[in-house]
Design a protein around this motif. Structure first.
Motif, mmCIF file in Angstrom:
data_model
loop_
_atom_site.group_PDB
_atom_site.id
_atom_site.type_symbol
_atom_site.label_atom_id
_atom_site.label_comp_id
_atom_site.label_asym_id
_atom_site.label_seq_id
_atom_site.Cartn_x
_atom_site.Cartn_y
_atom_site.Cartn_z
ATOM 1 N N PRO A 35 0.823 -1.213 0.000
ATOM 2 C CA PRO A 35 0.000 0.000 0.000
ATOM 3 C C PRO A 35 0.857 1.264 0.000
ATOM 4 O O PRO A 35 1.856 1.344 0.713
ATOM 5 C CB PRO A 35 -0.804 -0.123 1.302
ATOM 6 C CG PRO A 35 0.007 -1.000 2.186
ATOM 7 C CD PRO A 35 0.825 -1.893 1.296
ATOM 8 N N PHE A 36 0.466 2.241 -0.798
ATOM 9 C CA PHE A 36 1.176 3.512 -0.890
ATOM 10 C C PHE A 36 0.250 4.596 -0.340
ATOM 11 O O PHE A 36 -0.857 4.769 -0.818
ATOM 12 C CB PHE A 36 1.543 3.803 -2.350
ATOM 13 C CG PHE A 36 2.605 4.844 -2.525
ATOM 14 C CD1 PHE A 36 2.344 6.182 -2.286
ATOM 15 C CD2 PHE A 36 3.878 4.496 -2.929
ATOM 16 C CE1 PHE A 36 3.322 7.144 -2.446
ATOM 17 C CE2 PHE A 36 4.868 5.446 -3.105
ATOM 18 C CZ PHE A 36 4.591 6.785 -2.856
ATOM 19 N N TYR A 37 0.747 5.294 0.677
ATOM 20 C CA TYR A 37 -0.092 6.234 1.419
ATOM 21 C C TYR A 37 0.216 7.693 1.109
ATOM 22 O O TYR A 37 1.356 8.073 0.834
ATOM 23 C CB TYR A 37 0.120 6.057 2.923
ATOM 24 C CG TYR A 37 -0.577 4.877 3.538
ATOM 25 C CD1 TYR A 37 -1.779 5.029 4.237
ATOM 26 C CD2 TYR A 37 -0.031 3.600 3.457
ATOM 27 C CE1 TYR A 37 -2.413 3.952 4.828
ATOM 28 C CE2 TYR A 37 -0.651 2.511 4.046
ATOM 29 C CZ TYR A 37 -1.847 2.687 4.730
ATOM 30 O OH TYR A 37 -2.467 1.612 5.314
ATOM 31 N N ARG A 38 -0.830 8.499 1.190
ATOM 32 C CA ARG A 38 -0.720 9.939 1.370
ATOM 33 C C ARG A 38 -1.433 10.218 2.689
ATOM 34 O O ARG A 38 -2.639 10.117 2.775
ATOM 35 C CB ARG A 38 -1.372 10.710 0.223
ATOM 36 C CG ARG A 38 -1.582 12.193 0.471
ATOM 37 C CD ARG A 38 -0.315 12.995 0.298
ATOM 38 N NE ARG A 38 0.097 13.077 -1.110
ATOM 39 C CZ ARG A 38 1.225 13.699 -1.491
ATOM 40 N NH1 ARG A 38 2.012 14.261 -0.587
ATOM 41 N NH2 ARG A 38 1.567 13.724 -2.780
ATOM 42 N N ASN A 39 -0.654 10.447 3.721
ATOM 43 C CA ASN A 39 -1.173 10.549 5.080
ATOM 44 C C ASN A 39 -1.915 9.261 5.446
ATOM 45 O O ASN A 39 -1.319 8.193 5.383
ATOM 46 C CB ASN A 39 -2.031 11.805 5.240
ATOM 47 C CG ASN A 39 -1.198 13.075 5.082
ATOM 48 O OD1 ASN A 39 -0.070 13.138 5.563
ATOM 49 N ND2 ASN A 39 -1.743 14.067 4.398
ATOM 50 N N LYS A 40 -3.201 9.303 5.748
ATOM 51 C CA LYS A 40 -3.907 8.102 6.189
ATOM 52 C C LYS A 40 -4.664 7.402 5.069
ATOM 53 O O LYS A 40 -5.336 6.396 5.286
ATOM 54 C CB LYS A 40 -4.884 8.454 7.322
ATOM 55 C CG LYS A 40 -4.201 8.962 8.576
ATOM 56 C CD LYS A 40 -5.207 9.232 9.674
ATOM 57 C CE LYS A 40 -4.513 9.717 10.950
ATOM 58 N NZ LYS A 40 -5.471 9.957 12.061
ATOM 59 N N THR A 41 -4.500 7.900 3.847
ATOM 60 C CA THR A 41 -5.253 7.364 2.710
ATOM 61 C C THR A 41 -4.345 6.556 1.792
ATOM 62 O O THR A 41 -3.267 7.025 1.404
ATOM 63 C CB THR A 41 -5.897 8.514 1.903
ATOM 64 O OG1 THR A 41 -6.740 9.279 2.760
ATOM 65 C CG2 THR A 41 -6.706 7.969 0.739
ATOM 66 N N VAL A 42 -4.777 5.347 1.458
ATOM 67 C CA VAL A 42 -4.052 4.540 0.471
ATOM 68 C C VAL A 42 -4.388 5.082 -0.908
ATOM 69 O O VAL A 42 -5.537 5.030 -1.346
ATOM 70 C CB VAL A 42 -4.431 3.053 0.571
ATOM 71 C CG1 VAL A 42 -3.724 2.260 -0.515
ATOM 72 C CG2 VAL A 42 -4.080 2.487 1.946
ATOM 73 N N ILE A 43 -3.366 5.616 -1.586
ATOM 74 C CA ILE A 43 -3.603 6.222 -2.902
ATOM 75 C C ILE A 43 -3.231 5.278 -4.044
ATOM 76 O O ILE A 43 -3.532 5.552 -5.201
ATOM 77 C CB ILE A 43 -2.833 7.554 -3.044
ATOM 78 C CG1 ILE A 43 -1.324 7.340 -2.875
ATOM 79 C CG2 ILE A 43 -3.357 8.583 -2.059
ATOM 80 C CD1 ILE A 43 -0.487 8.590 -3.157
ATOM 81 N N GLU A 44 -2.572 4.163 -3.688
ATOM 82 C CA GLU A 44 -2.165 3.201 -4.718
ATOM 83 C C GLU A 44 -1.814 1.880 -4.051
ATOM 84 O O GLU A 44 -1.353 1.856 -2.903
ATOM 85 C CB GLU A 44 -0.944 3.755 -5.471
ATOM 86 C CG GLU A 44 -0.561 2.995 -6.718
ATOM 87 C CD GLU A 44 0.593 3.658 -7.463
ATOM 88 O OE1 GLU A 44 1.149 3.008 -8.375
ATOM 89 O OE2 GLU A 44 0.948 4.812 -7.123
#
Length: 444
Positions: free
Chosen positions: A180-189
């Motif tokens: 999982p690739f995160y931006r803060n607490k959101t998985v963006i990819e």
């Protein structure tokens, strides 16, 4: 009111206002407190930087950084593998103190870095810094343990090692998800193309620097490479004489260069402390002339490259043989940034800020450094030039060489830990053995 008193009072009021505003914190804290960047690579060996003797590839940007500051030749991390080493860096404390000293965290792990631990990011954020981590976290992937709950304002990256991407753990019948690739607490990819991880992290770091706002910033750039599986972007494939591994290192060096270039373009390089090091020794790279590699308590597993630059503050071109470690960064950066450390916080690192600013006349005290193996057991201790090994779980062939003998090495004369002098210095053995016993009693 008397005519002569009026101008006096007016002048007094102006002086009071000037005094008050002079004592108030400036809105642009970066003018007073330095920005801080820690560039942390994964499994890069002691001999995997040009200025440390690398062969088959070049690292001109890291070498330039070293020429701008201090290059340490006795710089250590408190663990032989990823998770505990990263924990030690961010807390200034041995991972044994909070039970994160054994092995690493996996996609099936339930725990992480205790929220009771006070991280470097929390310390700096409490002092008005913007804090960010770009890259690999590996201190717990459950939401409560993730970076945004550990003092970081921003997180852009992955929660654990790149080899855990979609990996099947057959011993426990567990299928890990795509990375999982995160931006803060959101998985963006999910399952990102790893060829571009180094490039993406670099671009994010540059973007954050350019859009930093008025506060000083702390940026922790924790690259996934050169941890296996190795990946480099097309622009760097085939560039080195050492195959893909060399290509990967050259791209990491490029990353350092791009960040430094941006700092200079933004005219904040001179007010930025830039620290480069690795989380542990190499798995497939070079630790020459040290003995051992990743996961081993020989020096090759825990002595790593260490470069610290702060133009205008830290003298240029210094090569230091003083013993230092990533545990020292917490108290040192606290002092330099003017941040407060809780009175009851027991740190294992030493504030070396005076040494960084004046290495010619400052001498660091000798102090013990304890080596914990991947299995969580203490295997060695270093004090000054002496290093004592009492056991060896990895890095010793018992079938071939028999039971591991208690061994003492003079690292000043024997950097490769080849000549066991235990019979010559029994008093040193006794002293170091007692140090180990005393330290272990703290955890009983």
């Amino acid at each position: 009111m008397h005519s002569k008193i009026k101008p006096f009072i007016s002048k007094l009021v102006v002086l009071i206002i000037i005094s008050i505003t002079a004592c108030m914190p400036t809105t642009d804290g970066s003018k007073k407190r330095p920005n801080i960047i820690i560039f942390f690579t994964d499994d890069q060996g002691y001999g995997d930087v040009g200025s440390y003797g690398a062969e088959g590839f070049e690292t001109p940007h890291l070498d330039s950084l070293a020429s701008d500051g201090i290059r340490f030749t006795n710089f250590y991390v408190p663990a032989t593998v990823c998770t505990p080493s990263r924990a030690g860096l961010l807390t200034g404390r041995y991972p044994k103190r909070y039970n994160l000293h054994e092995a690493v965290l996996f996609p099936f792990s339930e725990g992480g870095l205790s929220l009771n631990e006070y991280t470097m990011a929390e310390m700096l954020r409490n002092n008005g810094y913007t804090t960010s981590i770009i890259g690999k976290w590996h201190l717990g992937h459950k939401e409560e343990y993730m970076p945004n709950n550990q003092g970081f304002d921003m997180f852009y990256g992955v929660p654990y090692s790149n080899d855990m991407d979609n990996y099947y753990y057959k011993n426990i019948d567990f299928q890990s998800p795509p990375l999982p690739f995160y931006r803060n607490k959101t998985v963006i990819e999910s399952g990102p193309d790893q060829d571009y991880l180094t490039k993406r992290y670099t671009e994010e770091a540059i973007d954050q620097i350019k859009n930093r706002g008025g506060k000083p910033f702390f940026m922790y750039v924790a690259q996934n490479m050169p941890h296996t599986p190795l990946h480099a972007s097309p622009a760097f494939r085939g560039k080195s004489e050492k195959g893909l591994y060399g290509d990967v290192i050259m791209e990491l060096d490029w990353s350092v260069g791009q960040i430094v270039k941006t700092l200079k373009e933004q005219k904040i390089y001179d007010n930025t402390i830039f620290i480069f090091t690795s989380d542990n020794g190499p798995r497939i790279g070079s630790a020459r002339p040290l003995r051992g590699k990743k996961a081993e308590t020989w020096d090759g597993g825990q002595r790593v490259p260490g470069i610290v630059a702060w133009p205008g503050k830290i003298p240029k071109g210094v090569v230091s043989s003083e013993f230092t470690s990533t545990l020292d960064l917490f108290p040192t950066l606290a002092k330099i940034s003017g941040s407060k450390i809780p009175a009851d916080l027991e740190l294992d690192g030493l504030d070396i800020s005076d040494y960084l600013l004046d290495p010619k006349t400052t001498k660091l005290p000798e102090r013990p450094f304890y080596f914990y193996a991947r299995n969580g057991e203490m295997e060695a201790v270093r004090m000054g030039k002496w290093k004592l090994h009492i056991k060896k779980s990895i890095g010793w062939n018992t079938d071939k060489d028999g039971v591991f003998p208690v061994s003492l090495y003079n690292l000043d004369a024997d950097i490769g830990e080849k000549n066991n002098v235990i019979d010559v210095f029994p008093e040193v053995v006794e002293e170091l053995t007692n140090l180990m016993k005393e330290f272990e009693t703290e955890f009983q």
